[in-house]
Structures are given as C-alpha cells and as structure tokens.
Scaffold this motif. Structure first.
Motif, PDB file in Angstrom:
ATOM      1  N   VAL A 141     -72.042   5.638 -46.784  1.00  0.00           N
ATOM      2  CA  VAL A 141     -71.276   5.973 -47.988  1.00  0.00           C
ATOM      3  C   VAL A 141     -70.673   7.352 -47.751  1.00  0.00           C
ATOM      4  CG1 VAL A 141     -71.351   6.336 -50.495  1.00  0.00           C
ATOM      5  CG2 VAL A 141     -72.848   4.626 -49.440  1.00  0.00           C
ATOM      6  N   VAL A 184     -68.347   9.160 -52.607  1.00  0.00           N
ATOM      7  CA  VAL A 184     -67.909   8.237 -53.664  1.00  0.00           C
ATOM      8  C   VAL A 184     -68.059   8.885 -55.033  1.00  0.00           C
ATOM      9  CG1 VAL A 184     -68.551   6.111 -54.882  1.00  0.00           C
ATOM     10  CG2 VAL A 184     -68.319   6.108 -52.391  1.00  0.00           C
ATOM     11  N   ASP A 185     -67.046   8.705 -55.871  1.00  0.00           N
ATOM     12  CA  ASP A 185     -67.072   9.132 -57.270  1.00  0.00           C
ATOM     13  C   ASP A 185     -66.938   7.889 -58.150  1.00  0.00           C
ATOM     14  OD1 ASP A 185     -67.141  11.936 -56.719  1.00  0.00           O
ATOM     15  OD2 ASP A 185     -64.992  11.884 -56.331  1.00  0.00           O
ATOM     16  N   LYS A 244     -71.873  -1.000 -50.218  1.00  0.00           N
ATOM     17  CA  LYS A 244     -72.165  -1.257 -51.637  1.00  0.00           C
ATOM     18  C   LYS A 244     -73.660  -1.125 -51.938  1.00  0.00           C
ATOM     19  CE  LYS A 244     -70.631  -5.472 -51.691  1.00  0.00           C
ATOM     20  NZ  LYS A 244     -70.460  -5.657 -50.229  1.00  0.00           N
ATOM     21  N   LEU A 249     -75.093   2.401 -51.476  1.00  0.00           N
ATOM     22  CA  LEU A 249     -74.789   3.240 -52.643  1.00  0.00           C
ATOM     23  C   LEU A 249     -75.757   2.928 -53.783  1.00  0.00           C
ATOM     24  CD1 LEU A 249     -71.276   3.971 -54.084  1.00  0.00           C
ATOM     25  CD2 LEU A 249     -73.117   3.279 -55.591  1.00  0.00           C
ATOM     26  N   MET A 305     -64.518  -1.198 -52.403  1.00  0.00           N
ATOM     27  CA  MET A 305     -65.116  -0.301 -51.420  1.00  0.00           C
ATOM     28  C   MET A 305     -64.826  -0.793 -50.004  1.00  0.00           C
ATOM     29  SD  MET A 305     -68.988   1.143 -51.675  1.00  0.00           S
ATOM     30  CE  MET A 305     -69.484   2.652 -50.835  1.00  0.00           C
ATOM     31  N   ARG A 330     -66.108   4.101 -48.659  1.00  0.00           N
ATOM     32  CA  ARG A 330     -65.294   4.833 -49.631  1.00  0.00           C
ATOM     33  C   ARG A 330     -64.657   3.878 -50.630  1.00  0.00           C
ATOM     34  NH1 ARG A 330     -60.962   8.606 -48.124  1.00  0.00           N
ATOM     35  NH2 ARG A 330     -61.732   9.737 -49.955  1.00  0.00           N
ATOM     36  N   ILE A 331     -64.354   4.384 -51.825  1.00  0.00           N
ATOM     37  CA  ILE A 331     -63.616   3.607 -52.811  1.00  0.00           C
ATOM     38  C   ILE A 331     -62.136   3.689 -52.460  1.00  0.00           C
ATOM     39  CG2 ILE A 331     -63.062   3.312 -55.250  1.00  0.00           C
ATOM     40  CD1 ILE A 331     -65.982   2.804 -54.582  1.00  0.00           C
ATOM     41  N   GLN A 352     -59.507   1.441 -57.672  1.00  0.00           N
ATOM     42  CA  GLN A 352     -60.347   1.389 -58.857  1.00  0.00           C
ATOM     43  C   GLN A 352     -59.456   1.232 -60.084  1.00  0.00           C
ATOM     44  OE1 GLN A 352     -63.417   4.445 -61.145  1.00  0.00           O
ATOM     45  NE2 GLN A 352     -63.139   4.616 -58.952  1.00  0.00           N
TER      46      GLN A 352
END
Length: 339
Positions: free
Chosen positions: A28, A31-32, A51, A54, A232, A236-237, A240
């Motif tokens: 990860v 990530v926010d 995923k 996280l 993801m 990282r995202i 969104q």
C-alpha cells in the motif's frame, strides 16, 4: 451553510510494506480514504492490488517483524496505526469489526456458532454466558439465519457457506460497531447466496447506521450495494467517486479496462472478452511514475511523473490519478489481450 459530516474513519497517507527475500514489497503506497456513518464504500481492484493489506492494517492484523505500516487511520479521531496491541484489542470487534472472506477458516471448528458470536459480545461487555448466548441467537435471526436456535448449536462444518458468512456478520454486529470491514464476503458463494449476503449487508447499513468498507473485485457486487467506489491499483487509489460516477463515467484507463472486461448482459456475444494487457505489478520494483503505464495503451512521456489523485473534470467528489487529457483516456483496447 451546512458543514460536511465528520468521517467515522479517516485514512491518511496509509503505507504498508512487507520484507520479502528480494527486498521490501510496497503493498500500500500512500492511500487516503474517508468513510462516513451509514455509508458503503467499495474498494475494488485486481488480486494483489493491496486491498486486503490495507484493510488488515486498519485493525492491526498485518503487524509483524517484517511488516512496516505508516500513516494514520483515525477511527472517531483515534489513530489505529499508532495504537498499542492492548488498545487495538479494545477496539477490534467493538468499534470496528472484520468479516473475513473464508468463514470456514475464520470460525473456530471446535466451538458452536452461537458460542462464537457470544464470545465476541463477552470480550467487550460484562454479560453472563447465558445472556450472551441468548443475544447470539437474536443476532443470528437478525442476519437471516433460518432456525437460529438450531444454528447456534451447530458447529461451523455443519452449516452451509451462506450460513457461515451470516454467522461472521452476526459476530461483526455483536457490539454494534461503527465500522465493518467486509473482505470479499461473497467469495466462493453461488449467485443466489451472494445476493442474500449482500442483502444482509445492506440491511445492516440501513438498520444500524453502520459504515461498511467493502473489499471486492466483483463489479456486480459494487453496482448492487456501494454508495461510493475507490479503485485501487498497485497499492494506490487511481479513481474515487460515487458508484454512478465510477461505473458509468469512469475516467482512469485502469477503471475503464476493468469495466470493459465485464461481459455485457445484452447485445451480441463476443468471441473473446476484452482484457487488460500484461499483468499487475508483483515485485519490489515499481516504476517512478504511473504504475499502470506499462499496461496502458495511451501511456506517454507525461506518465513518467507520478500522478496525484485529484479532481480534474468538474465533479468535487470524483477524483482520478491520470495526467492524460480526457479525450486521450480510452478504454484498454481488446487487441491488447495476451500482450
């Protein structure tokens, strides 16, 4: 002017890495995320995208001598990443609960289902054993278990896959947590049972106001229950937004590739489904810029710079991490299959 609601869970720059023989694997990478009361946020992506790493880091289940976790995960303002093991034990199953994807492996085969639900209750509250078992039967009934008294006396192997998953959800609900992390809760279930389990999750959200972080790779599940979606890739995202924004107006080429790989319910049947070319990143080495660039047909020199997740097309809540202009962000072409 109405102020925005305070998030129940706020993830800030969360980083998780594992020491492996070849070096340090970044699972990860900063990530926010925010999760509000009564909301279902779906975290989607291919296997290996980070995923579950996280999700498990939120409740301290990925800690170990070869695991490195940084950033913050604020549950009602309390940081879970920096919390001690004793503090996490007080939170796990009480304020934040996990529903694992393999219920048969997660449940103790030596204890009856009702006893395991009651144990979660007694771990955080001073409740007599008989009262805890009575409440366990009520919870099993609430999540749709037929004949809950009989199911409470059964061992996990005596229950069907759908019933075991309901037992896991009942355990998650035992102390009325603010957040439930559901990690692939419909994996290995047939379509009918999947629909029933998803209905239970929606009922939990609606009746209890519980916030749900739903980990899945199934876009059908996302369309069925999610309020918002975070896509993801490589830790990282990359996109969104609301469910409709992400599913019906995707912006990132990776999101478009995922959606393009889903078979259509109407129209002619394709000889071969489109697929994203190449394979997800699995090694310790990552490209300096966009991690998806090696698989993206539209990659260009600008992609050598790391793109930030931000609003680029007029919708405040719809964010993506792609530097390409909108007219250049095409879906991954079908001719790339097998490349």
């Amino acid at each position: 002017m109405t102020s925005a609601p305070t998030p129940v869970l706020e993830v800030r720059d969360l980083r998780v890495a594992f020491d492996v023989p070849s070096g340090r694997l970044p699972a990860v990478g900063g990530v926010d995320l925010t999760l509000h009361r009564g909301e279902i946020l779906a975290l989607v992506g291919e296997s290996g995208s980070g995923k579950s790493a996280l999700a498990m880091s939120l409740v301290g289940l990925s800690r170990g001598p070869r695991t490195h976790v940084g950033g913050a995960a604020l549950l009602h303002g309390r940081d879970l990443v920096g919390a001690s093991e004793a503090e996490l034990r007080a939170v796990r199953g009480n304020e934040i609960a996990v529903v694992f994807q393999d219920a048969l492996a997660a449940l103790n085969p030596l204890h009856r289902a009702g006893a395991q639900v009651g144990e979660v209750l007694r771990a955080h509250r001073r409740v007599p054993r008989a009262a805890a078992l009575e409440r366990a039967v009520e919870l099993l009934g609430e999540v749709g278990v037929a004949a809950p008294e009989r199911a409470a006396r059964a061992y996990p192997h005596q229950l069907s896959g759908g019933m075991r998953q309901r037992v896991m959800i009942a355990m998650g609900l035992a102390n009325d947590p603010a957040v439930i992390v559901a990690d692939e809760p419909t994996t290995a279930l047939d379509v009918t049972i999947q629909a029933q389990v998803l209905s239970v999750i929606k009922e939990v959200q609606r009746e209890h106001g519980t916030a749900v972080l739903l980990i899945t790779h199934d876009l059908g599940v996302v369309a069925e229950v999610a309020d918002r979606v975070a896509v993801m890739y490589a830790g990282r995202i990359v996109e969104q937004g609301s469910r409709d924004e992400v599913l019906f107006d995707p912006q990132h080429p990776y999101t478009k590739g995922l959606l393009g790989s889903v078979p259509a319910l109407e129209g002619p049947v394709a000889d071969r489904l489109p697929a994203i070319p190449g394979a997800p990143l699995t090694g310790v080495d990552r490209p300096p810029g966009c991690a998806f660039a090696p698989r993206c047909a539209q990659a260009r020199a600008a992609c050598e710079q790391r793109p930030e997740l931000r609003q680029r097309h007029g919708r405040p809540g719809h964010l993506d991490a792609c530097v390409l202009p909108a007219d250049a962000r095409k879906a991954v072409p079908a001719k790339g299959v097998g490349a």
